[in-house]
Design an enzyme around this catalytic site. Structure first.
Site, short mmCIF file in Angstrom:
data_model
loop_
_atom_site.label_atom_id
_atom_site.label_comp_id
_atom_site.label_asym_id
_atom_site.label_seq_id
_atom_site.Cartn_x
_atom_site.Cartn_y
_atom_site.Cartn_z
N LYS A 78 -35.91 31.65 12.06
CA LYS A 78 -37.02 31.18 12.89
C LYS A 78 -38.23 30.88 12.01
CE LYS A 78 -39.66 32.48 17.07
NZ LYS A 78 -39.87 33.49 18.13
N SER A 158 -39.65 31.88 23.09
CA SER A 158 -40.03 30.95 22.05
C SER A 158 -38.95 30.71 20.99
CB SER A 158 -41.29 31.46 21.35
OG SER A 158 -41.01 32.67 20.66
N SER A 182 -39.01 36.59 23.99
CA SER A 182 -38.59 35.41 23.23
C SER A 182 -37.25 35.50 22.51
CB SER A 182 -39.66 35.05 22.21
OG SER A 182 -40.69 34.36 22.84
N1 GLN Z 1 -43.05 33.73 26.89
C1 GLN Z 1 -43.91 34.77 26.41
C2 GLN Z 1 -45.22 34.21 25.96
O1 GLN Z 1 -45.38 33.02 25.98
C3 GLN Z 1 -43.24 35.57 25.34
C4 GLN Z 1 -43.22 34.89 24.04
C5 GLN Z 1 -42.62 35.73 22.96
O2 GLN Z 1 -41.91 36.69 23.24
N2 GLN Z 1 -42.93 35.37 21.74
O3 GLN Z 1 -46.11 34.92 25.60
#
Ligand code: GLN
Length: 490
Positions: A78, A158, A182
């Site tokens: 990532k 994400s 995410s």
């Molecule tokens: N969807 C969540 C956010 O936008 C979690 C994102 C994540 O876990 N990095 O904050």
């Protein structure tokens, strides 16, 4: 050699060990798969030369009898993890062509154990998002499509690039991060396995910060055992991260396949939300039945503060983000847009470099931390966070783990929710509680919906008890016997 890309990590490590193929061969097969899958937009940077160089070095290590536990395994990374000498963007324009002079601890651990890097994976900007649509590099396309349709679906976010690359067999496994879901939500959307370990299990050093008290790295893979193998390498105490826990890393794979007989699994009644599709409810019931058949005792539990978790998360996470992202000022690295004065340069650089969702989080975060609002929002959210953690503590007096759905829907169409931040935030309803409490959570593919799209179930464990999660998710994986794969259209 496309069959080499279809192997599980475990099988690939076996094949490398008994010399059925070399690290160079399996790496070349993956490099070709990555090139052929550009329609998915899973990678923001392919590093084929580096991959082959690492594979050659890996074959040499094996020949000299120095093979590590991941020797020769091609992985995707990532783009939130800093990789030495390789551009690292966090999915944002503001980092420009930032090329770190250091390696994140998590990726360094993987290379120490012999893994090979195929490239950097697409993601929501600074990991803020649930659909990969906030990426400065454009959205990732889910390799899965609904039956009879060819609409482009989100792989979740994400870690959408990680999820798509693993599901489409572009890598044997990938690194990901999870601040509010995410790792687990994209795993659910793509029929893959993803675990967010206990906060502090993996070092955050060299991983671009979003919300430091919630961020945690973890693996995505095609089987529970593969996720366990990867986590064993990624985890470990790191003096460079003061929140890294000084504990031993168990051999997580040794927990997969263990009997779960007699384990008590809680089903939290507050996770039954009205708007949830009946199919997800049915799958949850199925999961309960599978664990019962495997010898678990099912116990209804209550986590009464669950409904406050999402609002608390969307105060704590933006608050920390607004502080963490203050460092992007166009001065020392990344994008810089010259202005007439110093302040003007700051403002122009930040206006040009950050996308809309990141700006929204900075605004929210700055607001909830400002004098006069701090007590009403931020402090209050911290109190809610404590209550949520207490709910889990209470539940874990009675049970060894909890079973819930991972996400309230299957993968949705790209563009569907991108105009409505609140609809997007609702994706995280079952996952953010785990981050707020610092607990481990894993998503396992458990079935398909009526449109043929994958759905995941989540298991939540006690702090540092990933082992039990691996045993239970192994039992679920066995019972679900999930073998579906996306039809190759890319
Ligand atoms: N969807 C969540 C956010 O936008 C979690 C994102 C994540 O876990 N990095 O904050």
């Amino acid at each position: 050699m496309s069959e080499l890309t279809a192997l599980t990590l475990k099988a690939a490590l076996g094949g490398l060990k008994d010399k059925s193929f070399s690290a160079v061969e399996i790496t070349e097969a993956h490099v070709q798969a990555v090139e052929a899958a550009r329609a998915l937009n899973a990678f923001v940077l392919e590093t084929p030369e580096k991959a082959l160089e690492m594979a050659k070095a890996s074959d040499a290590r094996r020949a000299s009898g120095n093979a590590g536990p991941l020797e020769g395994a091609p992985l995707g990374i990532k783009d939130l993890f800093c990789t030495e000498g390789v551009r690292s963007t966090a999915g944002s324009k503001i980092l420009g062509d930032f090329t770190p002079t250091y390696e994140s601890t998590v990726t360094a651990n993987l290379w120490r154990d012999g893994a090979v890097m195929l490239g950097k994976l697409n993601m929501d900007e600074f990991a803020m998002g649930s659909s990969n649509e906030t990426s400065a590099f454009g959205p990732v396309v889910n390799p899965w499509r609904a039956e009879g349709g060819n609409a482009q679906l989100t792989p979740g976010g994400s870690s959408g690039g990680s999820a798509a690359a693993v599901a489409a067999e572009l890598c044997l496994g990938a690194t990901a991060t999870d601040t509010g879901g995410s790792i687990r939500q994209p795993a659910s959307f793509t029929g893959t396995v993803g675990i967010k370990p206990t906060y502090g299990r993996c070092s955050r050093w060299g991983t671009v910060a979003f919300a430091s008290s919630l961020d945690q790295a973890g693996p995505m893979a095609r089987t529970v055992e593969d996720a366990a193998i990867l986590l064993t390498s990624m985890a470990g105490h790191d003096p460079k991260d003061s929140t890294s826990l000084p504990v031993e890393t168990p051999d997580f794979a040794s927990f997969v396949g263990r009997s779960v007989k007699g384990l008590r699994v809680g089903v939290p009644k507050e996770y039954r939300v009205d708007s949830m599709p009946a199919e997800i409810d049915a799958l949850w019931e199925q999961g309960i039945a599978w664990l019962k058949e495997a010898g678990c005792e099912i116990v209804e539990v209550s986590l009464p503060h669950t409904k406050y978790a999402l609002p608390a998360y969307y105060i704590v996470a933006p608050a920390e983000a607004s502080s963490n992202l203050a460092r992007y000022d166009g001065m020392r690295f990344g994008l810089r847009v010259e202005g007439g004065t110093l302040t003007d340069t700051y403002e122009k650089s930040r206006a040009a470099g950050f996308g809309d969702e990141v700006k929204r989080r900075i605004l929210i975060g700055t607001y909830v931390l400002s004098a006069g609002y701090y007590d009403a929002y931020y402090l209050k959210a911290l109190k809610v966070r404590r209550r949520i953690a207490d709910d889990f503590d209470q539940a874990f007096q009675k049970v060894d783990a909890l079973l819930t759905p991972t996400a309230p829907s299957a993968a949705f169409q790209l563009g569907d929710r991108s105009d409505d931040p609140v609809a997007m935030y609702l994706n995280d309803i079952f996952t953010v509680t785990v981050n707020l409490a610092g607990l481990p959570g894993i998503s396992v593919p458990a079935g398909l919906d009526a449109a043929g799209l994958p759905l995941g179930l989540q298991l939540i464990g006690r702090a540092l008890d990933e082992g039990t999660l691996f045993s239970l998710s192994g039992a679920l994986e066995k019972a679900a016997d999930f073998r579906a794969k996306p039809k190759k259209w890319w």
